[in-house]
Enzyme design. Structure first.
Site, mmCIF file in Angstrom:
data_model
loop_
_atom_site.group_PDB
_atom_site.id
_atom_site.type_symbol
_atom_site.label_atom_id
_atom_site.label_comp_id
_atom_site.label_asym_id
_atom_site.label_seq_id
_atom_site.Cartn_x
_atom_site.Cartn_y
_atom_site.Cartn_z
ATOM 1 N N GLU A 200 -14.341 61.149 -15.010
ATOM 2 C CA GLU A 200 -14.351 61.987 -13.279
ATOM 3 C C GLU A 200 -15.493 61.348 -12.363
ATOM 4 O OE1 GLU A 200 -11.807 63.359 -13.993
ATOM 5 O OE2 GLU A 200 -11.743 64.473 -16.065
ATOM 6 N N ASP A 339 -5.581 57.328 -10.462
ATOM 7 C CA ASP A 339 -4.974 56.723 -11.762
ATOM 8 C C ASP A 339 -3.667 56.210 -11.751
ATOM 9 O OD1 ASP A 339 -7.045 59.466 -12.650
ATOM 10 O OD2 ASP A 339 -5.663 60.755 -11.780
#
Length: 522
Positions: A200, A339
């Protein structure tokens, strides 16, 4: 046509490949299906793109983060078999669409002629992926990755086991997860990552000391962590560990909370299914167009949109490099980070766009390289003190520590305390009988289940209301497994603890080299 005049600086693509442990924990709508969809739509096409460009003698193309939990699933025999079955089923569904004679829904994209054309194209794609999977991937993902690393096509970023939100994690377990995660990567691909994608992009002051002790030389943060000044990597505090920041001006051009290329009307719509075949045969059509009114997908229209977005992105990168280099008075470094699953899974045309961009950037005078290239070539500025941060909403810790997930934060703390206390006592008891003792399967499984409990995915899914019930179920399931094994071991029921550990290991047997004896001492 001659190449454009070179612009100063260096551009880097960083991709973060991550899914939670999904094997043996449900199939649909959340579970293994998520793994197989991402594998088929993103991982296979990405590797195809990189191998194609490597065949053109192109190197240093992408800095690719692959989390240990994804690497474990790509190598797992059960997952490999499941993926093969999924691809075969996709091929059957495409064949069904290619021969349909009746409409299967109210959408124009589900009309027989449109569905037949779409099914024929999907069938060809499924055939190609089945052939690639059966040859290139038959022994798992690690040989595929190692070939790209050995060929200097990619730089590999590692990470801690099971993707915990590190700032909230007990320091001992945090150190253990990171060291074991780096060792896991080295065991799989014979390369120990020099850099990591911190889960994260989460950071707490002092973590750079842990990174340095584990041999990590660089890591990713989000742009606001560097106050928006991402033109150079920055050593953190008094360490030599360098933080690289995601350039939001460039990254958000592709994908942002409110806009970006994937929402273009010509691209395949992620959310609209043909219900008879499960295929996505519609295009976006318009942001406010309901699913039943979506137009059929047109690959030629989509390809034209890709070309336009390639040109736009290349122009954006050129302008950013020129402007940032002028601002800091030296060649700048620009990083676009995403991502991996954006490319193909969420944005069907993403792999084609990426392939074309990686060709077009050098032609436009932009040098492409990895994070390690940036370090080697001196794209590093003055030291910085980083604030507590992440790449989540608000760029702080609220997604993983806010009121919505306060119960999960408490659960994690309780489970980690139980696990560490139990494992400490078991290891101390074993040491009292003579050192070094053998591996302790029960202690290993306690730590394995604990790490799965504290995965950052569960609070993220709850905070974002994305399969929140599944996320809470998974967190509590692994917490129950930890407690159940630990309670049996702590109360002296050694044989029962062994049986329980073996039972849970059948579902959660990832990270086979995890060794509780390497847990840092209290």
């Amino acid at each position: 046509m001659s190449a454009a005049k070179p612009v100063p600086g260096l551009f880097t693509f960083v991709l973060h490949t991550h899914l939670p442990w999904l094997a043996h924990h449900g199939r649909w709508p959340v579970g293994e299906e998520w793994l197989y969809q991402s594998w088929s739509a993103s991982y296979l096409p990405l590797v195809r793109v990189l191998r194609t460009l490597a065949d053109e003698d192109r190197q240093h193309l992408v800095t690719l983060g692959v989390t240990p939990v994804v690497a474990a699933q790509l190598d797992d025999p059960y997952c490999l078999q499941g993926m093969h079955h999924w691809l075969a089923n996709w091929r059957l569904r495409a064949g069904e669409a290619a021969t349909t004679r009746t409409a299967s829904g109210p959408s124009p994209a589900s009309e027989p002629e449109a569905l037949r054309r779409f099914g024929s194209r999907e069938q060809a794609e499924a055939d190609r992926e089945l052939a690639e999977f059966e040859t290139l991937w038959r022994h798992g993902g690690s040989p595929v990755l190692r070939d790209l690393i050995d060929g200097r096509v990619i730089e590999l970023l590692g990470g801690p086991l099971a993707h915990p939100f590190q700032p909230l994690l007990n320091p001992r377990l945090r150190e253990f997860a990171l060291r074991e995660g780096l060792a896991d990567a080295e065991q799989r691909v014979a390369h120990r990552p020099a850099g990591i994608w911190a889960p994260e992009c989460a950071y707490a002051p002092g973590m750079e000391i842990d990174f340095a002790a584990a041999g990590v030389g660089h890591f990713m943060v989000d742009g606001p962590s560097l106050h928006g000044d991402t033109a150079l990597g920055r050593p953190v505090g008094d360490s030599d560990v360098v933080a690289f920041g995601r350039d939001l001006a460039v990254s958000y051009r592709v994908w942002s909370p409110k806009s970006g290329y994937p929402g273009h009307a010509a691209y395949r719509d992620f959310h609209t299914y043909d219900h008879a075949t499960g295929l996505k045969s519609a295009r976006v059509t318009g942001r406010n167009v309901p699913s039943e009114a979506k137009a059929p997908y047109d690959p030629e229209r989509a390809a034209a949109a890709v070309d336009g977005h390639v040109a736009d992105f290349v122009a954006t990168v050129r302008e950013r490099l020129i402007n940032e280099s002028a601002r800091i008075g030296r060649p700048a470094h620009v990083i676009a980070a995403f991502d991996t699953e954006l490319f193909g899974h969420w944005w069907h045309e993403g792999p084609l766009w990426l392939e074309k961009v990686l060709r077009a950037l050098p032609e436009a005078g932009v040098r492409v390289g990895t994070l390690t290239d940036a370090l080697t070539e001196g794209y590093v500025g003055a030291p910085v003190q980083l604030p507590p941060s992440s790449w989540g909403s608000g760029k702080d810790w609220q997604v993983w520590a806010g009121d919505q997930v306060a119960d999960l934060v408490r659960l994690n703390t309780e489970v980690v305390d139980t696990a560490l206390s139990t494992v400490d006592k078991a290891l101390a008891h074993a040491a009292a009988r003579g050192a070094p003792g053998p591996r302790m399967f029960v202690a290993d499984q306690i730590l394995r289940e604990t790490l799965l409990t504290v995965s950052s995915d569960w609070p993220f899914m709850v905070s974002k209301d994305s399969a929140a019930d599944y996320a809470r179920y998974r967190a509590h399931l692994h917490a129950h497994a930890t407690r159940e094994i630990a309670d049996a071991l702590a109360s002296g029921r050694t044989e029962q603890a062994q049986r329980l550990a073996q039972g849970w290991n059948r579902a959660d047997g990832l990270f086979g080299a995890l060794d509780a004896r390497r847990l840092p001492s209290a």
